[in-house]
Design an enzyme around this catalytic site. Structure first.
Site, PDB file in Angstrom:
ATOM      1  N   GLN A   1       0.851  -1.198   0.000  1.00 32.32           N
ATOM      2  CA  GLN A   1       0.000   0.000   0.000  1.00 32.32           C
ATOM      3  C   GLN A   1       0.883   1.244   0.000  1.00 32.32           C
ATOM      4  O   GLN A   1       1.698   1.440   0.906  1.00 32.32           O
ATOM      5  CB  GLN A   1      -0.917   0.004   1.224  1.00 32.32           C
ATOM      6  CG  GLN A   1      -1.982   1.078   1.109  1.00 32.32           C
ATOM      7  CD  GLN A   1      -2.852   1.203   2.332  1.00 32.32           C
ATOM      8  OE1 GLN A   1      -2.343   1.460   3.414  1.00 32.32           O
ATOM      9  NE2 GLN A   1      -4.158   1.077   2.181  1.00 32.32           N
TER      10      GLN A   1
ATOM     11  N   TYR B   1      -7.988  10.823   4.193  1.00 27.49           N
ATOM     12  CA  TYR B   1      -6.569  11.081   3.918  1.00 27.49           C
ATOM     13  C   TYR B   1      -6.444  12.085   2.771  1.00 27.49           C
ATOM     14  O   TYR B   1      -7.441  12.496   2.178  1.00 27.49           O
ATOM     15  CB  TYR B   1      -5.850   9.761   3.609  1.00 27.49           C
ATOM     16  CG  TYR B   1      -5.520   8.992   4.865  1.00 27.49           C
ATOM     17  CD1 TYR B   1      -4.386   9.311   5.609  1.00 27.49           C
ATOM     18  CD2 TYR B   1      -6.352   7.983   5.340  1.00 27.49           C
ATOM     19  CE1 TYR B   1      -4.090   8.637   6.781  1.00 27.49           C
ATOM     20  CE2 TYR B   1      -6.061   7.307   6.510  1.00 27.49           C
ATOM     21  CZ  TYR B   1      -4.925   7.641   7.225  1.00 27.49           C
ATOM     22  OH  TYR B   1      -4.637   6.990   8.385  1.00 27.49           O
TER      23      TYR B   1
ATOM     24  N   ARG C   1      -7.764   2.057  -1.912  1.00 27.76           N
ATOM     25  CA  ARG C   1      -8.479   2.061  -0.626  1.00 27.76           C
ATOM     26  C   ARG C   1      -9.568   3.126  -0.744  1.00 27.76           C
ATOM     27  O   ARG C   1      -9.283   4.288  -1.051  1.00 27.76           O
ATOM     28  CB  ARG C   1      -7.500   2.382   0.515  1.00 27.76           C
ATOM     29  CG  ARG C   1      -8.052   1.996   1.885  1.00 27.76           C
ATOM     30  CD  ARG C   1      -7.776   0.547   2.193  1.00 27.76           C
ATOM     31  NE  ARG C   1      -8.894  -0.128   2.856  1.00 27.76           N
ATOM     32  CZ  ARG C   1      -8.947  -0.436   4.143  1.00 27.76           C
ATOM     33  NH1 ARG C   1      -7.960  -0.150   4.940  1.00 27.76           N
ATOM     34  NH2 ARG C   1     -10.000  -1.084   4.647  1.00 27.76           N
TER      35      ARG C   1
ATOM     36  N   ARG D   1     -14.930  -4.906  11.139  1.00 31.75           N
ATOM     37  CA  ARG D   1     -15.545  -5.899  12.035  1.00 31.75           C
ATOM     38  C   ARG D   1     -16.282  -6.979  11.235  1.00 31.75           C
ATOM     39  O   ARG D   1     -17.378  -7.404  11.616  1.00 31.75           O
ATOM     40  CB  ARG D   1     -16.504  -5.244  13.042  1.00 31.75           C
ATOM     41  CG  ARG D   1     -15.849  -4.239  13.972  1.00 31.75           C
ATOM     42  CD  ARG D   1     -16.705  -3.982  15.197  1.00 31.75           C
ATOM     43  NE  ARG D   1     -16.448  -4.951  16.261  1.00 31.75           N
ATOM     44  CZ  ARG D   1     -17.171  -5.078  17.367  1.00 31.75           C
ATOM     45  NH1 ARG D   1     -18.239  -4.326  17.542  1.00 31.75           N
ATOM     46  NH2 ARG D   1     -16.862  -5.975  18.280  1.00 31.75           N
TER      47      ARG D   1
ATOM     48  N   GLY E   1      -8.643  -7.081   9.603  1.00 28.28           N
ATOM     49  CA  GLY E   1      -7.519  -6.348  10.172  1.00 28.28           C
ATOM     50  C   GLY E   1      -7.169  -6.858  11.546  1.00 28.28           C
ATOM     51  O   GLY E   1      -6.431  -7.831  11.728  1.00 28.28           O
TER      52      GLY E   1
ATOM     53  N   CYS F   1     -10.937  -2.903  20.895  1.00 25.54           N
ATOM     54  CA  CYS F   1     -10.599  -1.922  21.933  1.00 25.54           C
ATOM     55  C   CYS F   1      -9.599  -0.886  21.440  1.00 25.54           C
ATOM     56  O   CYS F   1      -9.528   0.211  21.973  1.00 25.54           O
ATOM     57  CB  CYS F   1     -10.061  -2.619  23.178  1.00 25.54           C
ATOM     58  SG  CYS F   1      -8.460  -3.434  22.939  1.00 25.54           S
TER      59      CYS F   1
ATOM     60  N   CYS G   1      -3.260  -1.422  19.358  1.00 27.91           N
ATOM     61  CA  CYS G   1      -3.005  -1.317  17.912  1.00 27.91           C
ATOM     62  C   CYS G   1      -3.128   0.127  17.453  1.00 27.91           C
ATOM     63  O   CYS G   1      -2.438   0.549  16.535  1.00 27.91           O
ATOM     64  CB  CYS G   1      -3.916  -2.252  17.111  1.00 27.91           C
ATOM     65  SG  CYS G   1      -5.679  -1.954  17.262  1.00 27.91           S
TER      66      CYS G   1
ATOM     67  N   CYS H   1      -1.239  -5.657  20.026  1.00 29.17           N
ATOM     68  CA  CYS H   1      -2.559  -6.137  20.447  1.00 29.17           C
ATOM     69  C   CYS H   1      -2.623  -6.278  21.958  1.00 29.17           C
ATOM     70  O   CYS H   1      -1.709  -6.821  22.578  1.00 29.17           O
ATOM     71  CB  CYS H   1      -2.839  -7.486  19.767  1.00 29.17           C
ATOM     72  SG  CYS H   1      -4.464  -8.133  20.171  1.00 29.17           S
TER      73      CYS H   1
ATOM     74  N   LYS I   1     -21.395  -5.747  24.135  1.00 36.71           N
ATOM     75  CA  LYS I   1     -20.076  -6.344  24.381  1.00 36.71           C
ATOM     76  C   LYS I   1     -20.056  -7.840  24.082  1.00 36.71           C
ATOM     77  O   LYS I   1     -19.546  -8.642  24.865  1.00 36.71           O
ATOM     78  CB  LYS I   1     -19.673  -6.076  25.829  1.00 36.71           C
ATOM     79  CG  LYS I   1     -19.560  -4.597  26.150  1.00 36.71           C
ATOM     80  CD  LYS I   1     -18.177  -4.230  26.595  1.00 36.71           C
ATOM     81  CE  LYS I   1     -18.044  -2.754  26.831  1.00 36.71           C
ATOM     82  NZ  LYS I   1     -17.060  -2.413  27.827  1.00 36.71           N
TER      83      LYS I   1
HETATM   84  C1  LIG Z   1      -3.235  -0.434  13.825  1.00 33.29           C
HETATM   85  C2  LIG Z   1      -3.995  -0.113  12.585  1.00 33.29           C
HETATM   86  C3  LIG Z   1      -3.336   0.495  11.539  1.00 33.29           C
HETATM   87  C4  LIG Z   1      -4.012   0.732  10.345  1.00 33.29           C
HETATM   88  N1  LIG Z   1      -3.303   1.224   9.289  1.00 33.29           N
HETATM   89  C5  LIG Z   1      -3.890   1.323   8.076  1.00 33.29           C
HETATM   90  C6  LIG Z   1      -3.124   1.635   6.932  1.00 33.29           C
HETATM   91  O1  LIG Z   1      -1.903   1.769   6.989  1.00 33.29           O
HETATM   92  N2  LIG Z   1      -3.790   1.756   5.767  1.00 33.29           N
HETATM   93  C7  LIG Z   1      -5.139   1.570   5.647  1.00 33.29           C
HETATM   94  O2  LIG Z   1      -5.684   1.690   4.555  1.00 33.29           O
HETATM   95  N3  LIG Z   1      -5.891   1.217   6.720  1.00 33.29           N
HETATM   96  C8  LIG Z   1      -5.286   1.075   7.916  1.00 33.29           C
HETATM   97  N4  LIG Z   1      -6.023   0.650   9.006  1.00 33.29           N
HETATM   98  C9  LIG Z   1      -7.454   0.259   8.822  1.00 33.29           C
HETATM   99  C10 LIG Z   1      -7.545  -1.243   8.597  1.00 33.29           C
HETATM  100  O3  LIG Z   1      -7.003  -1.581   7.359  1.00 33.29           O
HETATM  101  C11 LIG Z   1      -8.989  -1.767   8.667  1.00 33.29           C
HETATM  102  O4  LIG Z   1      -9.731  -1.195   7.655  1.00 33.29           O
HETATM  103  C12 LIG Z   1      -9.661  -1.510  10.018  1.00 33.29           C
HETATM  104  O5  LIG Z   1      -8.856  -1.978  11.076  1.00 33.29           O
HETATM  105  C13 LIG Z   1     -11.043  -2.175  10.099  1.00 33.29           C
HETATM  106  O6  LIG Z   1     -10.958  -3.549   9.895  1.00 33.29           O
HETATM  107  P1  LIG Z   1     -11.055  -4.592  11.137  1.00 33.29           P
HETATM  108  O7  LIG Z   1     -12.330  -4.290  11.844  1.00 33.29           O
HETATM  109  O8  LIG Z   1     -11.032  -5.943  10.493  1.00 33.29           O
HETATM  110  O9  LIG Z   1      -9.857  -4.340  11.994  1.00 33.29           O
HETATM  111  C14 LIG Z   1      -5.371   0.411  10.212  1.00 33.29           C
HETATM  112  C15 LIG Z   1      -6.035  -0.163  11.290  1.00 33.29           C
HETATM  113  C16 LIG Z   1      -5.366  -0.439  12.466  1.00 33.29           C
HETATM  114  C17 LIG Z   1      -6.093  -1.108  13.598  1.00 33.29           C
END
Ligand SMILES: Cc1cc2nc3c(=O)[nH]c(=O)nc-3n(C[C@H](O)[C@H](O)[C@H](O)COP(=O)(O)O)c2cc1C
Length: 695
Positions: A104, A198, A246, A335, A356, A383, A387, A410, A478
């Site tokens: 990315q 962004y 993205r 999620r 993620g 939470c 992260c 984490c 929760k």
């Molecule tokens: C620690 C962290 C760093 C992230 N860094 C990026 C990133 O560099 N680029 C991006 O497009 N999204 C980033 N995200 C968003 C994640 O790609 C993802 O869309 C988000 O965590 C929701 O998905 P999840 O519920 O499966 O965690 C980041 C998320 C977290 C938690």
């Protein structure tokens, strides 16, 4: 494998690149293959992170964003091809496992740039507009589509103009950097980002782009920068080199630092669904081969970083809708749960499930789905405590630096991205360990100690394991916290730990053990106010049936108090929050995505919040408050005290914590009974204590 999950394991294509299944590990900073920002360019010691995950059935890896230009010192990554050498071996290993990998590449943050705390004193002095910050950070990170745009984290900080010359330089840099990726064996690139507010997204959205040149005005103009990037990459790398984008389907934004909550009717100031339907066609036509989707901006951050209050799969309906307006594959993030994702993929409504944080929490997540070991998945509780622990500081910047070492780690799995520190080796001399207290600290210590070969007895005075976390997980939203308790029970079952419920230990030294670990938690604090005996503590309330009449006053606007008020609002009650300081949910380490969503939900549910206010007395049916506007007497059927905890020192021989007697290291304290902390500190302390005992 359960047949319902089968659609997740069908191959698919991005351009000409075939991906073996529908599981995409989403980009997360902290999992970057190249961490470039602060230094001249180096590859983070990331090998262990990918080793743990590459053989666990992920189809496509997208490591965290790689900025094209360094934040410090203005160095362009394409001028440093040597940094790609170090990623080749990891890319090769990922390929050998049958997975694919995209890098990315980021155009940067614009007004969403996190303002490091260490720069704040200089900025606040306002000598010259952010002069000191500019001396440290390159102009690329201090510029946005509009001159003078307010920074998300601190509106007093204003951005510079991102000029059209800067755009040309960036477009060129994207082409050159993508070429280096291609040459290093990387299967494709993802452009970061018409997403989450962004820089490229700020160009794309009306409320952050008021330019009068060819990059402002019409939708085509606002998307021009993003379109020029993909065209340049295709020119340099060839038409068949895949380029993903993205993409936030909708911005869900009401204004600067004002987000909408699920189900709310509001006026969109960013990208509406109507505009998104047109935008995705323009972007596809420009050359994008995939869209990695969710919703939100930094002003409505919780859509892209959904916390515990966000419904599971919250972005899925929006991504399913936008899929109808493009012929390219779409990934859905936020999620995501395997059952809903599989159903949607099976019905042809989305193409892949983006995951993620769950993969930070449990590297074997996908393998466990395949092997029907769902109850062994350590669930992510959303939470953000390790992260993404950036507190918004109520519009006063952030409390930590962007380079914070905790990014991409984490709370529940300290091992992630800290593999060296938390190495798991068998104990040199296995010992008999007795643990007093079956809360999270006690259970985690028992698991880690057993895994290292110790003989463990776990004593819990009540009839259930979980301690204070039982109350913490009681609220209706929760469900993952409740699953976590089940996961602890299941995981303990799989070890040789002997569990003694309903067993109160009065004298730890009477136990037959080489080492004693005390993990008895904390006690709820009360306040010396008149009538305090009429109030119930948060923990007692949560552990009860939670029956109340309508008027409930919650004293203490920290995270727990606000969560209780939200839960009561969901039940149709009339909660009200009283907080002594200027702001609610102010504690360090609480991610802005979590605090801002909870605040927006309290707003949406019209929960009154009295800040800078204290309770003078609690009467039979009323509470008397001192507020900045004077004394107020408010109706109160129930009063809940949520003013924090103090360590339970029942087993500390000397009551003065500083003079604690540790009995020649035979006795260890883990968690809140030592010092009140968070889930993160408790779990890390458990790991560290077992390491101390073991080596
Ligand atoms: C620690 C962290 C760093 C992230 N860094 C990026 C990133 O560099 N680029 C991006 O497009 N999204 C980033 N995200 C968003 C994640 O790609 C993802 O869309 C988000 O965590 C929701 O998905 P999840 O519920 O499966 O965690 C980041 C998320 C977290 C938690």
């Amino acid at each position: 494998m359960d047949a319902r999950y089968e659609p997740l394991f069908q191959p698919w294509k991005i351009g000409n690149v075939e991906i073996k299944n529908r599981i995409v590990m989403l980009p997360m900073e902290g999992t970057n293959m190249i961490q470039w920002e602060a230094k001249t360019g180096f590859v983070r010691n990331i090998g262990a992170f990918y080793k743990d995950r590459k053989n666990n059935n992920i189809g496509l890896f997208i490591p965290g964003l790689i900025p094209l230009v360094s934040i410090v010192g203005e160095k362009w990554i394409y001028e440093h091809p040597e940094v790609f050498e170090a990623v080749r071996p990891i890319v090769k290993e990922i390929h050998e496992s049958g997975a694919k990998i995209f890098f990315q590449l980021s155009a940067g943050s614009g007004r969403s740039m996190i303002l490091p705390q260490l720069l704040k004193p200089f900025v606040r002095k306002g000598l010259v507009k952010n002069l000191s910050s500019r001396l440290i950070m390159s102009k690329w990170w201090w510029s946005a589509p509009d001159d003078d745009e307010p920074n998300v984290w601190d509106p007093d900080v204003r951005m510079d103009l991102f000029t059209s010359e800067m755009i040309s330089r960036f477009v060129y840099a994207f082409g050159q950097t993508a070429k280096l990726c291609k040459d290093a064996g990387v299967d494709g690139v993802e452009i970061h980002a018409v997403h989450e507010g962004y820089l490229l997204d700020q160009f794309a959205m009306p409320y952050t782009n008021h330019r009068s040149d060819c990059y402002g005005g019409s939708l085509e103009n606002r998307l021009r920068f993003a379109c020029e990037i993909v065209k340049e990459i295709k020119k340099v790398c060839g038409e068949d080199y895949p380029v993903s984008l993205r993409y936030s389907v909708c911005s869900m934004t009401r204004g600067f630092n004002e987000g909408a909550v699920p189900g709310e009717e509001f006026t969109e100031v960013g990208r509406s669904m109507e505009e998104s339907e047109k935008a995705i066609r323009i972007l596809e036509e420009a050359g994008y081969d995939m869209f990695d989707c969710d919703n939100g901006t930094y002003d409505a951050w919780y859509w892209a970083h959904p916390p515990v209050y966000a419904p599971l799969n919250l972005n899925l309906p929006y991504v399913e809708h936008i899929r109808k307006f493009t012929s390219k594959p779409v990934v859905c993030a936020g999620r995501m749960q395997p059952q809903e994702a599989a159903a949607s993929i099976g019905a042809g409504k989305i193409d892949a499930m983006g995951i993620g944080r769950q993969l930070l929490c449990d590297p074997e997540y996908v393998t466990k789905i395949i092997e029907d070991r769902m109850d062994e998945i350590r669930p992510c509780i959303a939470c953000h405590g390790a992260c993404l622990p950036f507190n918004g500081m109520n519009g006063k910047g952030t409390d930590i630096d962007p380079m914070h070492p905790d990014m991409g780690r984490c709370v529940l799995n300290p091992w992630t991205n800290n593999e060296k520190k938390y190495s798991l080796k068998p104990a040199k001399h296995p010992k008999k360990i007795a643990i007093i207290g079956g809360g999270i600290g006690g259970m985690e210590t028992a698991i880690q100690a057993s895994l290292r070969g110790h003989e463990v007895d776990l004593y819990e005075k009540s009839d259930r394991l979980g301690g204070a976390f039982i109350a913490a997980s009681a609220m209706s939203f929760k469900e993952k916290d409740k699953q976590l308790l089940k996961w602890y029970e299941k995981t303990l079952e799989q070890t040789d730990t002997r569990i003694h419920l309903n067993t109160e230990i009065s004298d730890p030294k009477s136990l037959d053990a080489d080492v004693i670990v005390i993990a008895v938690g904390a006690k709820a604090r009360t306040l010396p106010i008149k009538g305090a005996e009429r109030a119930v503590t948060a923990i007692d309330f949560l552990n009860s049936s939670q029956e109340t009449k309508d008027n409930v006053i919650v004293i203490g606007g920290g995270l727990t108090g606000c969560e209780i008020a939200y839960e009561l609002a969901l039940k149709g009650k009339k909660p009200l929050i009283v907080e002594a300081t200027e702001n609610i949910i102010g504690a360090r380490g609480i991610c802005m995505a979590n605090s801002s969503m909870l605040k927006e939900l309290l707003r949406y549910h019209k929960v009154p919040v009295y800040v800078s206010s204290t309770v003078e007395s609690i009467e039979e049916d009323t509470v008397t408050l001192n507020t900045p506007e004077g004394t107020k007497v408010l109706p109160a059927d129930t009063v809940i005290l949520s003013v924090g905890y103090s360590p339970d020192r029942s087993f500390t021989e000397n009551k003065d914590p500083k003079k604690k007697v540790r009995n020649k290291n035979r006795i260890y304290h883990v968690g809140d009974c030592d010092q009140v902390g968070s889930l993160k500190t408790v779990i890390r302390q458990a790991y560290e204590t077992v390491q101390k005992i073991s080596y």
